[in-house]
Scaffold this motif. Structure first.
Motif, PDB file in Angstrom:
ATOM      1  N   LEU A  14       0.821  -1.212   0.000  1.00 28.05           N
ATOM      2  CA  LEU A  14       0.000   0.000   0.000  1.00 28.05           C
ATOM      3  C   LEU A  14       0.857   1.265   0.000  1.00 28.05           C
ATOM      4  O   LEU A  14       0.527   2.231  -0.687  1.00 28.05           O
ATOM      5  CB  LEU A  14      -0.971  -0.012   1.181  1.00 28.05           C
ATOM      6  N   ASP A  15       1.950   1.251   0.747  1.00 26.94           N
ATOM      7  CA  ASP A  15       2.845   2.412   0.747  1.00 26.94           C
ATOM      8  C   ASP A  15       3.406   2.654  -0.654  1.00 26.94           C
ATOM      9  O   ASP A  15       3.429   3.790  -1.149  1.00 26.94           O
ATOM     10  CB  ASP A  15       3.991   2.230   1.739  1.00 26.94           C
ATOM     11  N   ALA A  16       3.846   1.568  -1.292  1.00 26.17           N
ATOM     12  CA  ALA A  16       4.401   1.685  -2.648  1.00 26.17           C
ATOM     13  C   ALA A  16       3.339   2.166  -3.624  1.00 26.17           C
ATOM     14  O   ALA A  16       3.580   3.051  -4.459  1.00 26.17           O
ATOM     15  CB  ALA A  16       4.967   0.337  -3.100  1.00 26.17           C
ATOM     16  N   ALA A  17       2.151   1.599  -3.533  1.00 23.51           N
ATOM     17  CA  ALA A  17       1.064   1.989  -4.440  1.00 23.51           C
ATOM     18  C   ALA A  17       0.677   3.453  -4.233  1.00 23.51           C
ATOM     19  O   ALA A  17       0.445   4.178  -5.205  1.00 23.51           O
ATOM     20  CB  ALA A  17      -0.146   1.086  -4.225  1.00 23.51           C
ATOM     21  N   GLU A  18       0.639   3.906  -2.983  1.00 26.77           N
ATOM     22  CA  GLU A  18       0.285   5.303  -2.722  1.00 26.77           C
ATOM     23  C   GLU A  18       1.317   6.238  -3.341  1.00 26.77           C
ATOM     24  O   GLU A  18       0.960   7.251  -3.957  1.00 26.77           O
ATOM     25  CB  GLU A  18       0.155   5.546  -1.223  1.00 26.77           C
ATOM     26  N   GLU A  19       2.587   5.909  -3.199  1.00 29.38           N
ATOM     27  CA  GLU A  19       3.632   6.730  -3.820  1.00 29.38           C
ATOM     28  C   GLU A  19       3.442   6.794  -5.336  1.00 29.38           C
ATOM     29  O   GLU A  19       3.544   7.868  -5.937  1.00 29.38           O
ATOM     30  CB  GLU A  19       5.016   6.144  -3.506  1.00 29.38           C
ATOM     31  N   LEU A  20       3.160   5.655  -5.938  1.00 30.98           N
ATOM     32  CA  LEU A  20       2.991   5.605  -7.393  1.00 30.98           C
ATOM     33  C   LEU A  20       1.733   6.338  -7.852  1.00 30.98           C
ATOM     34  O   LEU A  20       1.755   7.055  -8.856  1.00 30.98           O
ATOM     35  CB  LEU A  20       2.970   4.151  -7.876  1.00 30.98           C
ATOM     36  N   VAL A  21       0.634   6.156  -7.134  1.00 29.16           N
ATOM     37  CA  VAL A  21      -0.603   6.839  -7.502  1.00 29.16           C
ATOM     38  C   VAL A  21      -0.410   8.343  -7.439  1.00 29.16           C
ATOM     39  O   VAL A  21      -0.826   9.082  -8.339  1.00 29.16           O
ATOM     40  CB  VAL A  21      -1.778   6.386  -6.597  1.00 29.16           C
ATOM     41  N   LEU A  22       0.251   8.811  -6.381  1.00 30.30           N
ATOM     42  CA  LEU A  22       0.478  10.252  -6.252  1.00 30.30           C
ATOM     43  C   LEU A  22       1.443  10.775  -7.307  1.00 30.30           C
ATOM     44  O   LEU A  22       1.315  11.906  -7.765  1.00 30.30           O
ATOM     45  CB  LEU A  22       0.975  10.592  -4.842  1.00 30.30           C
ATOM     46  N   ALA A  23       2.405   9.958  -7.695  1.00 31.49           N
ATOM     47  CA  ALA A  23       3.409  10.402  -8.668  1.00 31.49           C
ATOM     48  C   ALA A  23       2.914  10.341 -10.102  1.00 31.49           C
ATOM     49  O   ALA A  23       3.208  11.232 -10.907  1.00 31.49           O
ATOM     50  CB  ALA A  23       4.679   9.556  -8.529  1.00 31.49           C
ATOM     51  N   GLN A  24       2.150   9.320 -10.446  1.00 30.34           N
ATOM     52  CA  GLN A  24       1.790   9.146 -11.857  1.00 30.34           C
ATOM     53  C   GLN A  24       0.326   8.878 -12.111  1.00 30.34           C
ATOM     54  O   GLN A  24      -0.087   8.785 -13.259  1.00 30.34           O
ATOM     55  CB  GLN A  24       2.644   8.030 -12.472  1.00 30.34           C
ATOM     56  N   GLY A  25      -0.484   8.738 -11.059  1.00 27.57           N
ATOM     57  CA  GLY A  25      -1.905   8.490 -11.233  1.00 27.57           C
ATOM     58  C   GLY A  25      -2.217   7.005 -11.299  1.00 27.57           C
ATOM     59  O   GLY A  25      -1.381   6.189 -11.696  1.00 27.57           O
ATOM     60  N   PHE A  26      -3.441   6.678 -10.905  1.00 21.42           N
ATOM     61  CA  PHE A  26      -3.864   5.278 -10.841  1.00 21.42           C
ATOM     62  C   PHE A  26      -3.837   4.600 -12.201  1.00 21.42           C
ATOM     63  O   PHE A  26      -3.400   3.453 -12.325  1.00 21.42           O
ATOM     64  CB  PHE A  26      -5.273   5.205 -10.244  1.00 21.42           C
TER      65      PHE A  26
END
Length: 194
Positions: A14-26
């Motif tokens: 979840l931490d990794a996914a949150e970083e990615l979502v914030l950086a590049q979008g879902f």
């Protein structure tokens, strides 16, 4: 027999996914990129989540839980309505994922929010109605307002705010903060005198 869950693997995902979502979008995030960011194999993500949508659902639920926990720590278990709205606004604005959900639902969350088909929003709405009934029973909101109507008005406002950036154009943090404060002020008009 299911394999035992590795401690903290879900949180790392979840931490990794949150970083990615914030950086590049879902929409641009992939299970493979989440696995790589978390330092685990792609299969390990699938042991915890059925797919990428389930990861985002868990992220949003975790964000809602963070916000609720913060409001509870700040105000206790029985806050007044206006205070709860304002504290929720502060918690939302201090949470990058939840703020992004309100400021730019398409860029960060993609089309996911509009495609939710389960009863999560209805369930949340029913909890709000029950909380308003409890406030009314404790004489903290006026007796002549129907808790269902008040909950629908506030839920509709919040749901509308989630799609405001997409429908009305970009919002900034200051406007979001002022808007949520205004919702809190509107809600406080239904409170009884302190």
């Amino acid at each position: 027999m299911p394999r035992p869950r590795i401690p903290d693997r879900r949180e790392r995902i979840l931490d990794a996914a949150e970083e990615l979502v914030l950086a590049q979008g879902f929409d641009h995030m992939s299970v493979a990129s989440v696995a790589a960011r978390a330092g685990i194999g792609k299969g390990a993500v699938y042991l915890e989540f059925a797919g990428k949508r389930d990861v985002l659902d868990a992220l949003l639920m975790r964000g809602n839980t963070r916000m609720a926990d913060r409001v509870r720590r700040e105000l206790g278990d029985h806050p007044r309505l206006g205070d709860a709205c304002r504290a929720t606004a502060r918690a939302l604005l201090d949470d990058p994922l939840m703020t992004a959900a309100f400021l730019d639902d398409r860029g960060v969350l993609g089309s996911h929010v509009m495609e939710v088909t389960d009863d999560r929003y209805r369930t949340r709405h029913h909890r709000v109605v029950e909380w308003f009934r409890e406030l009314q029973d404790r004489h903290l909101i006026i007796a002549d307002v129907d808790p269902r109507s008040l909950a629908l008005a506030l839920s509709s406002t919040t749901i509308g705010l989630l799609s405001a950036a997409r429908l009305l154009g970009p919002l900034d943090r200051s406007l979001l903060e002022d808007t949520i404060d205004t919702i809190g002020r509107m809600a406080a008009t239904f409170e009884t005198e302190r």
